[in-house]
Design an enzyme around this catalytic site. Structure first.
Site, PDB file in Angstrom:
ATOM      1  NE  ARG A  94      -3.302  -0.121   2.842  1.00  0.00           N
ATOM      2  CZ  ARG A  94      -3.808  -0.549   4.005  1.00  0.00           C
ATOM      3  NH1 ARG A  94      -3.658   0.183   5.110  1.00  0.00           N
ATOM      4  NH2 ARG A  94      -4.434  -1.705   4.072  1.00  0.00           N
ATOM      5  CG  HIS A 139      -1.015  -3.020   4.291  1.00  0.00           C
ATOM      6  ND1 HIS A 139      -1.326  -4.171   3.615  1.00  0.00           N
ATOM      7  CD2 HIS A 139      -1.833  -2.993   5.375  1.00  0.00           C
ATOM      8  CE1 HIS A 139      -2.297  -4.818   4.242  1.00  0.00           C
ATOM      9  NE2 HIS A 139      -2.631  -4.120   5.311  1.00  0.00           N
ATOM     10  CG  ASP A 146      -5.361  -6.213   4.852  1.00  0.00           C
ATOM     11  OD1 ASP A 146      -4.773  -6.517   5.905  1.00  0.00           O
ATOM     12  OD2 ASP A 146      -5.545  -5.032   4.496  1.00  0.00           O
ATOM     13  CD  GLU A 204      -7.044  -4.387  10.814  1.00  0.00           C
ATOM     14  OE1 GLU A 204      -6.118  -4.812  10.081  1.00  0.00           O
ATOM     15  OE2 GLU A 204      -7.398  -3.194  10.835  1.00  0.00           O
ATOM     16  CG  HIS A 207      -3.183  -6.802   9.478  1.00  0.00           C
ATOM     17  ND1 HIS A 207      -3.233  -5.558   8.899  1.00  0.00           N
ATOM     18  CD2 HIS A 207      -1.953  -6.906  10.017  1.00  0.00           C
ATOM     19  CE1 HIS A 207      -2.086  -4.928   9.092  1.00  0.00           C
ATOM     20  NE2 HIS A 207      -1.282  -5.739   9.767  1.00  0.00           N
TER      21      HIS A 207
END
Length: 225
Positions: A94, A139, A146, A204, A207
């Site tokens: 990301r 990320h 994810d 999460e 994740h």
């Protein structure tokens, strides 16, 4: 005239090909080049995410990740395939500009386009305090992902008890708000990821980060395309 149009289209095609095949930084790969059969639903390239809009830095629906992490993930995929299952990835590398986009959105209190689906029980003003939005993301270091598990036969997601990117306690791995079957599915994902060198994130279930990530202190900002 036809020859000129033909040459024009060849030029456009060549430029598009070049654009789609950017030279990645050393140590990064296109995940599909290493794991061709992996399923991809790159949420931040689309509007189906908690912001409700396409996110900055996502120029193409492709997965980019560190080569080291991708090589480890290939082992996970192979083991799942033998059991009639496969991985489905929502996000991998990301860009930092995407994280900045999340921050700007979080400060726009009245922008609640996707509240009903992703954070129905939360006041948007608390997203920073509760840790759902941060200044930096693992990320962007290139080895966090994810993902979930799907069946090979019809690519249907296993029931994990809450959707990807749902902001709330039900997304915590050890929540008591899910049933035994959903817990079993989460445990399957976590155990197989841990077996091949990844660690999870308690808040999460989707994740995971490569334990021996190659760029622990570097946050990259090149575009996804």
């Amino acid at each position: 005239m036809k020859i000129h149009r033909y040459l024009f289209f060849i030029f456009i095609f060549s430029q598009t090909t070049i654009f789609a095949q950017q030279k990645l930084p050393k140590g990064f790969s296109y995940v599909k080049d290493i794991i061709p059969g992996i399923n991809v639903d790159l949420r931040y390239y689309s509007s189906h995410n908690f912001v409700g809009k396409k996110i900055d830095g996502y120029k193409s629906p492709v997965l980019i990740w560190s080569t080291a992490a991708t090589s480890a993930l290939k082992k996970v995929e192979k083991e799942l395939n033998a059991q009639g299952m496969s991985l489905k990835v929502f996000d991998a590398y990301r860009p930092q500009k995407a994280v900045q986009h999340f921050k700007r959105w979080a400060l726009q209190i009245n922008d609640t386009l996707s509240k009903r689906e992703f954070y129905p029980n939360l006041d948007k003003r608390n997203l920073f305090k509760l840790g759902y939005i941060a200044n930096k993301s693992g990320h962007s270091r290139g080895s966090t992902i994810d993902l979930t598990i799907v069946t090979l036969i019809d690519h249907k997601e296993l029931d994990m008890g809450s959707p990807f990117d749902f902001f709330g306690p039900i997304s915590h791995f050890d929540t008591e708000e899910i049933n035994a079957a959903q817990k079993k599915n989460r445990t399957l994902l976590k155990s197989i990821m841990m077996k091949h060198g990844f660690k999870g994130y308690a808040k999460e279930w989707w994740h995971f980060t490569l334990i021996h990530e190659p760029y622990q202190k570097t946050y990259f900002d090149f575009d996804v395309y």
